[in-house]
Design a protein around this motif. Structure first.
Motif, PDB file in Angstrom:
ATOM      1  N   ASP A  95       0.810  -1.219   0.000  1.00 29.09           N
ATOM      2  CA  ASP A  95       0.000   0.000   0.000  1.00 29.09           C
ATOM      3  C   ASP A  95       0.844   1.270   0.000  1.00 29.09           C
ATOM      4  O   ASP A  95       0.346   2.342  -0.333  1.00 29.09           O
ATOM      5  CB  ASP A  95      -0.945  -0.009   1.207  1.00 29.09           C
ATOM      6  CG  ASP A  95      -2.017  -1.086   1.088  1.00 29.09           C
ATOM      7  OD1 ASP A  95      -2.405  -1.411  -0.056  1.00 29.09           O
ATOM      8  OD2 ASP A  95      -2.462  -1.606   2.127  1.00 29.09           O
TER       9      ASP A  95
ATOM     10  N   GLU B 135      -5.652 -12.343   4.600  1.00 24.15           N
ATOM     11  CA  GLU B 135      -6.370 -11.177   5.116  1.00 24.15           C
ATOM     12  C   GLU B 135      -5.817 -10.718   6.459  1.00 24.15           C
ATOM     13  O   GLU B 135      -5.880  -9.530   6.788  1.00 24.15           O
ATOM     14  CB  GLU B 135      -7.858 -11.508   5.256  1.00 24.15           C
ATOM     15  CG  GLU B 135      -8.691 -10.324   5.700  1.00 24.15           C
ATOM     16  CD  GLU B 135     -10.180 -10.624   5.728  1.00 24.15           C
ATOM     17  OE1 GLU B 135     -10.932  -9.766   6.234  1.00 24.15           O
ATOM     18  OE2 GLU B 135     -10.595 -11.695   5.249  1.00 24.15           O
TER      19      GLU B 135
ATOM     20  N   PHE C 163      -2.934 -10.232   7.203  1.00 26.14           N
ATOM     21  CA  PHE C 163      -1.835  -9.304   6.955  1.00 26.14           C
ATOM     22  C   PHE C 163      -2.273  -8.144   6.053  1.00 26.14           C
ATOM     23  O   PHE C 163      -1.440  -7.353   5.614  1.00 26.14           O
ATOM     24  CB  PHE C 163      -0.667 -10.038   6.307  1.00 26.14           C
ATOM     25  CG  PHE C 163      -0.055 -11.095   7.188  1.00 26.14           C
ATOM     26  CD1 PHE C 163       0.927 -10.769   8.112  1.00 26.14           C
ATOM     27  CD2 PHE C 163      -0.487 -12.408   7.110  1.00 26.14           C
ATOM     28  CE1 PHE C 163       1.474 -11.739   8.933  1.00 26.14           C
ATOM     29  CE2 PHE C 163       0.065 -13.390   7.931  1.00 26.14           C
ATOM     30  CZ  PHE C 163       1.046 -13.054   8.847  1.00 26.14           C
ATOM     31  N   GLY C 164      -3.563  -8.084   5.756  1.00 24.67           N
ATOM     32  CA  GLY C 164      -4.045  -7.028   4.872  1.00 24.67           C
ATOM     33  C   GLY C 164      -3.690  -7.267   3.420  1.00 24.67           C
ATOM     34  O   GLY C 164      -3.676  -6.330   2.614  1.00 24.67           O
ATOM     35  N   ILE C 165      -3.421  -8.523   3.053  1.00 24.85           N
ATOM     36  CA  ILE C 165      -3.030  -8.858   1.682  1.00 24.85           C
ATOM     37  C   ILE C 165      -4.266  -9.273   0.890  1.00 24.85           C
ATOM     38  O   ILE C 165      -5.033 -10.142   1.319  1.00 24.85           O
ATOM     39  CB  ILE C 165      -1.975  -9.974   1.668  1.00 24.85           C
ATOM     40  CG1 ILE C 165      -0.701  -9.489   2.384  1.00 24.85           C
ATOM     41  CG2 ILE C 165      -1.655 -10.403   0.242  1.00 24.85           C
ATOM     42  CD1 ILE C 165       0.338 -10.569   2.602  1.00 24.85           C
ATOM     43  N   ARG C 166      -4.446  -8.621  -0.262  1.00 23.79           N
ATOM     44  CA  ARG C 166      -5.620  -8.865  -1.097  1.00 23.79           C
ATOM     45  C   ARG C 166      -5.211  -9.438  -2.453  1.00 23.79           C
ATOM     46  O   ARG C 166      -4.029  -9.532  -2.761  1.00 23.79           O
ATOM     47  CB  ARG C 166      -6.384  -7.562  -1.348  1.00 23.79           C
ATOM     48  CG  ARG C 166      -7.035  -6.951  -0.127  1.00 23.79           C
ATOM     49  CD  ARG C 166      -6.188  -5.912   0.557  1.00 23.79           C
ATOM     50  NE  ARG C 166      -5.931  -4.748  -0.285  1.00 23.79           N
ATOM     51  CZ  ARG C 166      -5.061  -3.789   0.022  1.00 23.79           C
ATOM     52  NH1 ARG C 166      -4.361  -3.845   1.141  1.00 23.79           N
ATOM     53  NH2 ARG C 166      -4.868  -2.769  -0.793  1.00 23.79           N
TER      54      ARG C 166
ATOM     55  N   TYR D 130     -12.340  -4.747  -0.505  1.00 19.60           N
ATOM     56  CA  TYR D 130     -11.420  -4.142   0.455  1.00 19.60           C
ATOM     57  C   TYR D 130     -11.903  -2.755   0.846  1.00 19.60           C
ATOM     58  O   TYR D 130     -12.219  -1.927  -0.008  1.00 19.60           O
ATOM     59  CB  TYR D 130     -10.020  -4.061  -0.164  1.00 19.60           C
ATOM     60  CG  TYR D 130      -9.037  -3.207   0.598  1.00 19.60           C
ATOM     61  CD1 TYR D 130      -8.675  -3.516   1.905  1.00 19.60           C
ATOM     62  CD2 TYR D 130      -8.456  -2.087   0.002  1.00 19.60           C
ATOM     63  CE1 TYR D 130      -7.768  -2.737   2.603  1.00 19.60           C
ATOM     64  CE2 TYR D 130      -7.533  -1.304   0.687  1.00 19.60           C
ATOM     65  CZ  TYR D 130      -7.201  -1.633   1.990  1.00 19.60           C
ATOM     66  OH  TYR D 130      -6.296  -0.873   2.681  1.00 19.60           O
TER      67      TYR D 130
ATOM     68  N   SER E  56       1.014  -4.697   3.877  1.00 20.67           N
ATOM     69  CA  SER E  56      -0.326  -4.960   3.362  1.00 20.67           C
ATOM     70  C   SER E  56      -0.369  -4.460   1.921  1.00 20.67           C
ATOM     71  O   SER E  56       0.362  -3.546   1.548  1.00 20.67           O
ATOM     72  CB  SER E  56      -1.377  -4.245   4.211  1.00 20.67           C
ATOM     73  OG  SER E  56      -1.150  -2.846   4.185  1.00 20.67           O
TER      74      SER E  56
ATOM     75  N   LYS F   4      -2.708  -5.745  13.152  1.00 19.69           N
ATOM     76  CA  LYS F   4      -2.768  -4.829  12.013  1.00 19.69           C
ATOM     77  C   LYS F   4      -2.849  -3.373  12.475  1.00 19.69           C
ATOM     78  O   LYS F   4      -2.121  -2.502  11.985  1.00 19.69           O
ATOM     79  CB  LYS F   4      -3.991  -5.170  11.156  1.00 19.69           C
ATOM     80  CG  LYS F   4      -4.074  -4.430   9.837  1.00 19.69           C
ATOM     81  CD  LYS F   4      -5.377  -4.717   9.122  1.00 19.69           C
ATOM     82  CE  LYS F   4      -5.597  -6.173   8.857  1.00 19.69           C
ATOM     83  NZ  LYS F   4      -6.847  -6.415   8.092  1.00 19.69           N
TER      84      LYS F   4
END
Length: 317
Positions: free
Chosen positions: A75, A137, A139-142, A214, A166, A304
């Motif tokens: 990000d 998710e 780890f905020g990974i999409r 997201y 992320s 997170k």
């Protein structure tokens, strides 16, 4: 049963592709493409031959796993190299014997020694959660389409490997298979019936539907009892800490008047995620209270939000 692992050799290629076809035929879709994918991915510049392993039993290949280099577009705009695992296959008659786990454990250990950060894959949550993978998710990974996906899993290869990373995960484009070429390639194999509506295909459809948009986490400061998020804060505060650790309403109002005191709230869409109250000084800040929405605990939000907070501070926390 004696199983040993070794690197795949060029003379193994056809047999490995046959294993791949047997393992995946009618599993996700009528027929399969995985044997064609294996055939073409060896020529990709992102293919990792050092992690191309087969499992051998009584002189024949019964399992195989392969990897490609891929990346996470974080990000913050940076690119972080990771590995994509798969396809991984075990002959149907040799499944549920620990061969897949053995291939995963061995190659993950090697990938760690090679200095890679993490391994990602899309697969059945009920299986991969038992062999060291966790939901991306957390780890905020999409996905590349910027969605959280129940089937997307990650295996961090060392402590804090994904801290603060992320973002969106991009596989090699070779995974976007040309279906016509796949069908043409399959003609060189013994033909098998393509069946629709198998239990595994129905399960795949269920898992594939487990995607959600997201929503970036927003943070804002609560500076008075009239703030729109104050009620959510107060309810979470009252239920998260024993009474002797809580301020009275009057004491909270007094804290708001102190410039060193900060109350930071986190939201995701319309959902109140939690808060951090802290005191900010010249060289450090002190966290006084930190709480996560009770309905969201155990889902990775705590780490997170704390990571988000620490990264935003240019001082000791």
């Amino acid at each position: 049963m004696n199983i040993y692992l070794r690197l795949e050799r060029p003379e193994d290629y056809r047999e490995s592709e046959e294993v791949m076809k047997e393992a995946f035929w009618n599993h996700y879709t009528p027929g399969c493409d995985e044997h064609y994918l294996l055939h073409i991915m060896r020529d990709s510049p992102n293919f990792v031959p050092e992690l191309d392993y087969v499992a051998i039993s009584e002189g024949k290949i019964v399992g195989i796993v392969v990897f490609l280099k891929s990346f996470i577009l974080a990000d913050d705009g940076s690119k972080k190299e990771v590995l994509s695992m798969g396809p991984i296959a075990v002959l149907p008659q040799y499944q549920r014997m620990g061969i897949g786990r053995k291939l995963i454990t061995h190659t993950c250990d090697l990938a760690t020694q090679m200095g890679y950060r993490a391994i990602l894959l899309c697969g059945e949550p009920n299986y991969y959660s038992k062999v060291g993978f966790v939901a991306a998710e957390q780890f905020g990974i999409r996905t590349a389409e910027n969605k959280f996906f129940e089937a997307l899993h990650v295996y961090p290869l060392y402590s804090n490997a994904l801290n603060g990373i992320s973002g969106r995960y991009y596989e090699d484009t070779i995974y976007d298979i040309n279906p016509d070429k796949s069908v043409e390639f399959d003609r060189s194999f013994p033909q098998k019936e393509r069946i629709t509506g198998t239990p595994t295909q129905k399960r795949f459809a269920e898992v594939f539907a487990m995607q959600k948009n997201y929503k970036p986490i927003q943070k804002h400061f609560i500076d008075s009892c009239t703030h729109p998020s104050y009620k959510d804060f107060q309810e979470l505060y009252d239920t998260s800490f024993p009474i002797f650790e809580q301020r009275t309403h009057e004491q909270q109002m007094e804290a708001f008047q102190n410039k060193a005191y900060k109350l930071l709230a986190f939201t995701e869409g319309n959902v109140f995620l939690g808060f951090i109250s802290y005191w900010q000084f010249d060289t450090y800040c002190y966290i006084e209270h930190f709480a996560i929405n009770a309905r969201l605990r155990g889902k990775g939000y705590g780490s997170k939000l704390l990571d988000c907070f620490v990264r935003s501070m240019n001082k000791i926390v």
